[in-house]
Design an enzyme around this catalytic site. Structure first.
Site, PDB file in Angstrom:
ATOM      1  N   THR A 125      55.838 -16.084  -9.209  1.00 55.54           N
ATOM      2  CA  THR A 125      56.411 -15.623 -10.480  1.00 55.54           C
ATOM      3  C   THR A 125      57.001 -14.228 -10.244  1.00 55.54           C
ATOM      4  O   THR A 125      56.486 -13.469  -9.407  1.00 55.54           O
ATOM      5  CB  THR A 125      55.349 -15.558 -11.598  1.00 55.54           C
ATOM      6  OG1 THR A 125      54.212 -14.879 -11.090  1.00 55.54           O
ATOM      7  CG2 THR A 125      54.970 -16.933 -12.083  1.00 55.54           C
ATOM      8  N   VAL A 172      57.477 -11.214 -11.942  1.00 60.75           N
ATOM      9  CA  VAL A 172      56.826  -9.926 -12.211  1.00 60.75           C
ATOM     10  C   VAL A 172      55.672  -9.709 -11.241  1.00 60.75           C
ATOM     11  O   VAL A 172      55.496  -8.622 -10.660  1.00 60.75           O
ATOM     12  CB  VAL A 172      56.349  -9.859 -13.681  1.00 60.75           C
ATOM     13  CG1 VAL A 172      55.610  -8.553 -13.937  1.00 60.75           C
ATOM     14  CG2 VAL A 172      57.530  -9.994 -14.643  1.00 60.75           C
ATOM     15  N   CYS A 173      54.871 -10.762 -11.027  1.00 64.45           N
ATOM     16  CA  CYS A 173      53.738 -10.666 -10.090  1.00 64.45           C
ATOM     17  C   CYS A 173      54.215 -10.314  -8.699  1.00 64.45           C
ATOM     18  O   CYS A 173      53.571  -9.545  -7.976  1.00 64.45           O
ATOM     19  CB  CYS A 173      52.979 -11.987 -10.021  1.00 64.45           C
ATOM     20  SG  CYS A 173      52.288 -12.507 -11.587  1.00 64.45           S
ATOM     21  N   THR A 174      55.337 -10.856  -8.309  1.00 57.81           N
ATOM     22  CA  THR A 174      55.876 -10.576  -6.977  1.00 57.81           C
ATOM     23  C   THR A 174      56.122  -9.078  -6.826  1.00 57.81           C
ATOM     24  O   THR A 174      55.769  -8.470  -5.815  1.00 57.81           O
ATOM     25  CB  THR A 174      57.183 -11.379  -6.774  1.00 57.81           C
ATOM     26  OG1 THR A 174      56.856 -12.767  -6.863  1.00 57.81           O
ATOM     27  CG2 THR A 174      57.822 -11.082  -5.430  1.00 57.81           C
ATOM     28  N   LEU A 212      52.639  -7.120  -6.667  1.00 59.74           N
ATOM     29  CA  LEU A 212      51.917  -7.174  -5.389  1.00 59.74           C
ATOM     30  C   LEU A 212      52.645  -6.342  -4.334  1.00 59.74           C
ATOM     31  O   LEU A 212      52.006  -5.713  -3.487  1.00 59.74           O
ATOM     32  CB  LEU A 212      51.728  -8.625  -4.938  1.00 59.74           C
ATOM     33  CG  LEU A 212      50.817  -9.461  -5.844  1.00 59.74           C
ATOM     34  CD1 LEU A 212      50.499 -10.799  -5.198  1.00 59.74           C
ATOM     35  CD2 LEU A 212      49.524  -8.751  -6.175  1.00 59.74           C
TER      36      LEU A 212
END
Ligand code: BEZ
Length: 211
Positions: free
Chosen positions: A42, A44-46, A49
């Site tokens: 996804t 935003v998560c990318t 992290l």
């Protein structure tokens, strides 16, 4: 019931991208950050992290271990890490917990069914060396977190665990601190040899004591 500040962070054993961990053993004497991701692959998560990986030296300087968790399986995490490394120009350098059975998500109340009944929200838990929860934050899936803010909070938590001070709004490392109300002026003179200024009897500033 949701976890509260001062509660012991629930322990668990889980597979991660860096091997199987017993969470408390893995934390050891360090501070910890456990943060959840709605799902792998996804956008935003990318970015989150990637941002965390780039700040790892700052976390290590503060003796903080970082672990992410998502309810997707391990193979998915490994594939996603390649994308994160490629698109964020970094190397993911902390474990991502695979939680397909939602053991961690349930223990930490990371699924908020009225927001989404399958994916976790963006929870953050800061855990002290005593394994107690020092901070919780919950963001919606649509809003990426500010990891510089987490470093700022860690600085405040580590300072205020050693000295009888609190930190004011928007405080940053190196700025003046507030003397906690329980400290009387007489005691403050001994505790804070750099001196203090009294704005109101309940609002007293002192230079950061450990600098
Ligand atoms: C994201 O990480 O990009 C995302 C995940 C779930 C909902 C919306 C955005």
């Amino acid at each position: 019931m949701a976890l509260r500040l001062g509660d012991i962070a629930p322990n668990f054993t889980a597979e991660t991208t860096e091997g199987t961990i017993d969470f408390h053993t893995w934390l050891g004497d360090s501070w910890g950050i456990l943060f959840s991701h709605p799902a792998d692959y996804t956008p935003v998560c990318t970015t989150e992290l990637g941002a965390t990986s780039k700040l790892m030296a700052e976390f290590q300087k503060r003796n903080v271990k970082v672990a992410a968790v998502s309810v997707d399986p391990l193979e998915s995490h490994h594939g996603w890490i390649k994308d994160i490394n490629e698109t964020q120009s970094t190397t993911v350098n902390f474990p991502i917990i695979a939680d397909p059975n939602r053991v961690v998500a349930t223990a930490y109340d990371m699924i908020h069914p009225n927001a989404d009944d399958k994916m976790t929200v963006r929870s953050v838990f800061i855990i002290g060396p005593d394994k107690k929860i020092k901070l919780t934050i919950t963001y919606p899936a649509s809003t990426g977190r500010n990891f510089i803010e987490l470093l700022r909070v860690i600085d405040s938590l580590q300072l205020t665990s050693k000295f009888r001070v609190a930190t004011p709004a928007d405080w940053k490392e190196g700025q003046d601190c507030i003397i906690t109300p329980a400290v009387k002026d007489e005691e403050a003179k001994t505790l804070f040899p750099k001196g203090f200024r009294t704005v109101k009897p309940y609002l007293r500033y002192t230079p950061q004591p450990n600098r």
